[in-house]
Write an enzyme that holds these catalytic residues in place. Structure first.
Site, PDB file in Angstrom:
ATOM      1  N   ARG A  62      -1.825  -5.550  -8.497  1.00 59.43           N
ATOM      2  CA  ARG A  62      -0.678  -6.428  -8.236  1.00 59.43           C
ATOM      3  C   ARG A  62      -0.487  -7.445  -9.342  1.00 59.43           C
ATOM      4  O   ARG A  62       0.605  -7.736  -9.760  1.00 59.43           O
ATOM      5  CB  ARG A  62      -0.883  -7.169  -6.907  1.00 59.43           C
TER       6      ARG A  62
ATOM      7  N   HIS B  14       0.849  -1.207   0.000  1.00 57.62           N
ATOM      8  CA  HIS B  14       0.000   0.000   0.000  1.00 57.62           C
ATOM      9  C   HIS B  14       0.878   1.249   0.000  1.00 57.62           C
ATOM     10  O   HIS B  14       0.607   2.218  -0.715  1.00 57.62           O
ATOM     11  CB  HIS B  14      -0.853   0.065   1.272  1.00 57.62           C
TER      12      HIS B  14
ATOM     13  N   LYS C 118     -17.877  -6.506   6.608  1.00 59.60           N
ATOM     14  CA  LYS C 118     -16.521  -7.050   6.492  1.00 59.60           C
ATOM     15  C   LYS C 118     -15.756  -6.667   7.752  1.00 59.60           C
ATOM     16  O   LYS C 118     -15.037  -5.669   7.762  1.00 59.60           O
ATOM     17  CB  LYS C 118     -15.868  -6.442   5.241  1.00 59.60           C
TER      18      LYS C 118
ATOM     19  N   SER D  28      -2.821  -7.738   2.783  1.00 58.28           N
ATOM     20  CA  SER D  28      -3.087  -7.616   4.221  1.00 58.28           C
ATOM     21  C   SER D  28      -3.479  -8.979   4.780  1.00 58.28           C
ATOM     22  O   SER D  28      -3.101  -9.351   5.886  1.00 58.28           O
ATOM     23  CB  SER D  28      -4.225  -6.626   4.465  1.00 58.28           C
TER      24      SER D  28
HETATM   25  P1  ADP Z   1      -9.899  -3.408  -0.573  1.00 61.07           P
HETATM   26  O1  ADP Z   1     -10.719  -4.199   0.413  1.00 61.07           O
HETATM   27  O2  ADP Z   1     -10.556  -2.146  -1.010  1.00 61.07           O
HETATM   28  O3  ADP Z   1      -9.350  -4.199  -1.725  1.00 61.07           O
HETATM   29  P2  ADP Z   1      -7.176  -3.323   0.424  1.00 61.07           P
HETATM   30  O4  ADP Z   1      -6.648  -2.651   1.638  1.00 61.07           O
HETATM   31  O5  ADP Z   1      -7.004  -4.791   0.339  1.00 61.07           O
HETATM   32  O6  ADP Z   1      -8.682  -2.881   0.324  1.00 61.07           O
HETATM   33  O7  ADP Z   1      -6.515  -2.683  -0.852  1.00 61.07           O
HETATM   34  C1  ADP Z   1      -6.643  -1.327  -1.163  1.00 61.07           C
HETATM   35  C2  ADP Z   1      -5.995  -1.063  -2.498  1.00 61.07           C
HETATM   36  O8  ADP Z   1      -4.588  -1.297  -2.400  1.00 61.07           O
HETATM   37  C3  ADP Z   1      -6.489  -1.984  -3.619  1.00 61.07           C
HETATM   38  O9  ADP Z   1      -6.493  -1.252  -4.834  1.00 61.07           O
HETATM   39  C4  ADP Z   1      -5.458  -3.063  -3.680  1.00 61.07           C
HETATM   40  O10 ADP Z   1      -5.371  -3.640  -4.962  1.00 61.07           O
HETATM   41  C5  ADP Z   1      -4.209  -2.276  -3.342  1.00 61.07           C
HETATM   42  N1  ADP Z   1      -3.173  -3.128  -2.746  1.00 61.07           N
HETATM   43  C6  ADP Z   1      -3.287  -3.995  -1.722  1.00 61.07           C
HETATM   44  N2  ADP Z   1      -2.105  -4.619  -1.475  1.00 61.07           N
HETATM   45  C7  ADP Z   1      -1.243  -4.131  -2.397  1.00 61.07           C
HETATM   46  C8  ADP Z   1       0.125  -4.394  -2.708  1.00 61.07           C
HETATM   47  N3  ADP Z   1       0.841  -5.304  -2.067  1.00 61.07           N
HETATM   48  N4  ADP Z   1       0.687  -3.704  -3.702  1.00 61.07           N
HETATM   49  C9  ADP Z   1      -0.053  -2.808  -4.402  1.00 61.07           C
HETATM   50  N5  ADP Z   1      -1.327  -2.518  -4.194  1.00 61.07           N
HETATM   51  C10 ADP Z   1      -1.927  -3.168  -3.204  1.00 61.07           C
END
Ligand code: ADP
Length: 180
Positions: free
Chosen positions: A90, A17, A41, A128
């Site tokens: 990703r 992130h 969620k 995450s």
């Molecule tokens: P959501 O439940 O909205 O997917 P996340 O916290 O999982 O929330 O992800 C938020 C954003 O960050 C999404 O666009 C996701 O694709 C991106 N994201 C999550 N992990 C990574 C990572 N390791 N590298 C790049 N982008 C990421």
């Protein structure tokens, strides 16, 4: 002032992130990181805790602001006068859902652009969910998350015990591929 929103669950924030956020912060005057409140969620951390961890992790990024929101993303984007929504991509597996989401948001608010940024390849396997699973099983997550998140995970799992289900968290498919 060109402002972007970076919405997500951030449960908790990872280095993936932060990589995407740093890229976005170089493109926009201001990036608002927005933790989504989602009643259906339940996460490991409360939205308030996620905001706090994000604030600590982004303290050095001066044009980044962290907040949370409820309801429709497009309504929040309008209220913030944001011109774009940042999402991280990703792998191809992210694409289908992100594509649907972006087109739905566009039909709700045509002036809001979706912008997809790729993290450095070392973070393409990072999520995450996997970080929580590794931490729950006692693995070292120091390479994947900021220090404050590592401590928060250690505290959380020390308190609940590795065998407990944490506040309705979904198990990984096949229970846990990380622990046979
Ligand atoms: P959501 O439940 O909205 O997917 P996340 O916290 O999982 O929330 O992800 C938020 C954003 O960050 C999404 O666009 C996701 O694709 C991106 N994201 C999550 N992990 C990574 C990572 N390791 N590298 C790049 N982008 C990421």
């Amino acid at each position: 002032m060109l402002r972007a929103l970076y919405p997500g669950s951030f449960d908790p924030v990872t280095n993936g992130h932060l990589d995407v956020l740093a890229r976005a912060a170089r493109l926009f005057d201001e990036v608002v990181v927005a933790v989504a409140h989602n009643e259906s969620k339940k996460g490991l951390f409360t939205p308030e805790e996620r905001v706090e961890l994000l604030r600590e992790s982004t303290a050095a990024l001066l044009n980044v602001r962290v907040t949370s929101f409820e309801g429709l993303l497009v309504d929040f984007a309008r209220a913030q006068n944001a011109k774009a929504v940042i999402r991280g991509l990703r792998a191809v597996s992210d694409f289908e859902f992100e594509f649907q989401l972006a087109l739905m948001n566009r039909s709700l608010e045509p002036s809001l652009e979706a912008l997809f940024l790729m993290p450095s390849e070392e973070y393409t396997y990072l999520s995450s969910r996997l970080v929580k699973e590794v931490a729950r099983l006692g693995g070292d997550v120091g390479r994947f998350v900021p220090q404050c998140v590592q401590s928060a995970l250690a505290n959380r799992f020390a308190r609940v015990g590795a065998s407990s289900t944490v506040r309705g968290e979904e198990a990984l498919p096949g229970d846990s591929p990380l622990a046979p």
